[in-house]
Every structure is written in structure tokens, then in C-alpha cells.
Scaffold this motif. Sequence first.
Motif, PDB file in Angstrom:
ATOM      1  N   CYS A  53       3.103   2.095  -1.787  1.00 29.44           N
ATOM      2  CA  CYS A  53       2.244   2.950  -2.618  1.00 29.44           C
ATOM      3  C   CYS A  53       1.027   2.193  -3.128  1.00 29.44           C
ATOM      4  O   CYS A  53      -0.061   2.768  -3.256  1.00 29.44           O
ATOM      5  CB  CYS A  53       3.043   3.528  -3.783  1.00 29.44           C
ATOM      6  N   PHE A  63      -2.485   2.184  -1.459  1.00 32.27           N
ATOM      7  CA  PHE A  63      -3.379   3.332  -1.571  1.00 32.27           C
ATOM      8  C   PHE A  63      -3.841   3.575  -3.004  1.00 32.27           C
ATOM      9  O   PHE A  63      -4.330   4.656  -3.321  1.00 32.27           O
ATOM     10  CB  PHE A  63      -2.669   4.580  -1.042  1.00 32.27           C
ATOM     11  N   GLN A  64      -3.728   2.584  -3.871  1.00 34.78           N
ATOM     12  CA  GLN A  64      -4.048   2.811  -5.273  1.00 34.78           C
ATOM     13  C   GLN A  64      -5.543   3.019  -5.526  1.00 34.78           C
ATOM     14  O   GLN A  64      -5.917   3.637  -6.510  1.00 34.78           O
ATOM     15  CB  GLN A  64      -3.516   1.675  -6.133  1.00 34.78           C
ATOM     16  N   ASN A 108      -7.535   4.799  -3.585  1.00 34.51           N
ATOM     17  CA  ASN A 108      -7.886   6.151  -3.151  1.00 34.51           C
ATOM     18  C   ASN A 108      -6.611   6.947  -2.865  1.00 34.51           C
ATOM     19  O   ASN A 108      -6.328   7.277  -1.718  1.00 34.51           O
ATOM     20  CB  ASN A 108      -8.784   6.082  -1.905  1.00 34.51           C
ATOM     21  N   PRO A 109      -5.839   7.261  -3.905  1.00 31.58           N
ATOM     22  CA  PRO A 109      -4.562   7.945  -3.657  1.00 31.58           C
ATOM     23  C   PRO A 109      -4.755   9.418  -3.291  1.00 31.58           C
ATOM     24  O   PRO A 109      -5.685  10.077  -3.759  1.00 31.58           O
ATOM     25  CB  PRO A 109      -3.830   7.809  -4.993  1.00 31.58           C
ATOM     26  N   LYS A 110      -3.861   9.887  -2.466  1.00 34.41           N
ATOM     27  CA  LYS A 110      -3.828  11.302  -2.095  1.00 34.41           C
ATOM     28  C   LYS A 110      -2.644  11.946  -2.807  1.00 34.41           C
ATOM     29  O   LYS A 110      -1.845  11.273  -3.449  1.00 34.41           O
ATOM     30  CB  LYS A 110      -3.708  11.432  -0.580  1.00 34.41           C
ATOM     31  N   HIS A 133       0.737  10.438  -2.012  1.00 35.04           N
ATOM     32  CA  HIS A 133       1.039   9.153  -2.646  1.00 35.04           C
ATOM     33  C   HIS A 133       1.521   9.361  -4.078  1.00 35.04           C
ATOM     34  O   HIS A 133       2.448   8.678  -4.534  1.00 35.04           O
ATOM     35  CB  HIS A 133      -0.191   8.248  -2.628  1.00 35.04           C
ATOM     36  N   LEU A 134       0.899  10.283  -4.794  1.00 38.73           N
ATOM     37  CA  LEU A 134       1.340  10.584  -6.157  1.00 38.73           C
ATOM     38  C   LEU A 134       2.748  11.168  -6.152  1.00 38.73           C
ATOM     39  O   LEU A 134       3.558  10.871  -7.027  1.00 38.73           O
ATOM     40  CB  LEU A 134       0.355  11.539  -6.830  1.00 38.73           C
ATOM     41  N   VAL A 137       5.134   8.255  -5.769  1.00 39.91           N
ATOM     42  CA  VAL A 137       5.280   7.505  -7.016  1.00 39.91           C
ATOM     43  C   VAL A 137       6.190   8.266  -7.988  1.00 39.91           C
ATOM     44  O   VAL A 137       7.049   7.667  -8.649  1.00 39.91           O
ATOM     45  CB  VAL A 137       3.902   7.216  -7.647  1.00 39.91           C
TER      46      VAL A 137
END
Length: 185
Positions: free
Chosen positions: A12, A15-16, A18-20, A23-24, A27
Motif C-alpha cells: 500500500c 501508492f501513497q 497517488n492513491p486510488k 488502495h484506500l 488500507v
Amino acid sequence: SRPDILFSVCLCARFQSNPKQSHLFAVKHIFKYLAYTPTLGLWYSRDSNFDLHSYSDADFGGYKVDRKSTSGSCQYLGSMLVSWFSKKQNSVALSTTEAEYIAVGSCCAQILWQKQQLVDYGTCVKDVSIKCDNTSSICLAKNPVHHSRTKHIDIRYHFLREHVESGDIVLEYIPTEKQVADIFT
């Protein structure tokens, strides 16, 4: 204190910037896992010995985006887990042997640093074993002859061979089903 989530958190973290939405969601899934497993973690006993040993593993081309492998390793002092890592390798490995050899090389560097730390605290450790589940990478580290099949492996990883020859590190085979470092890959 939670090596069981190391791989997921590291994935994770890539991609911190530019998270999509996916990805959230991942998390949040990690947080839910943590909420329902509060008793999991590391425990250190007082009566454990100080023999340093390590486990090393790699997945071959496991990251689907760029086909790079992931190295995983964990180091123990007796029965106590004291260090671990999971890291995407810098280059694309051309074989499982190369991926495992690179992972064992990274593990060797970590072990040498820990040996020096222990010397600084007055404890001398000899014959540190690294347990690996790939016999080809073990043979490659023990064989001083360079072959045309292995000349593509970068020179920086061959320092492992030097430490095996000098006796700083002992490579041991361990069956895949007993490979502790598998959770990091």
C-alpha cells in the motif's frame, strides 16, 4: 511488532503519493484485520539464547505491474524475532535462482550488520545460518566458479559468496513448507 501485516502495508505504501479508491479499500481492510486481532504480536522471553539465525525467501516475478520479485527475510536471536523486511527487488530477475540469490544477499548484509552490533555490545556470534528454500541459490553461493548462466547476476550480489567462503555465513536448505520468511513475500 506486527510482521504479519508487513507485506500488505509495504504494498500500500508504494501508492501513497497517488492513491486510488482500491488502495484506500485495502488500507481499510488492514485496519479491520488489526481491530479483530489485537492479541497477535511479538513476545520476548527472558531465558532465550543468543544464537543468531535467519530465514530468506523470494517470490519470482510476483509483482504483476513490472514483474519484479519481492525479497523477504527475518532474523532471530534465539527464539526472538528481532528484525524483518519485505522489499521489491531493484531489477527483474531472470530466474527463481537469481531472485532467491538476491534475497539471500540482502539477508546476508542484514546479518553482517547485526553481528557487528552484537560485537559492539560485547557478544561475538560465529557461524550464522541463513535458511533458504532454493538449493540452486545455495549452490551458486558456494561455487567459486563463474558460469555463463550466472554472469548476468550483478557483482554486488556476489559478496554473499565471499562471506560463505570466509565462514561468516552458513547457508542451509529448509523445505518450503517450513520457510518462516514466506509471509514476507
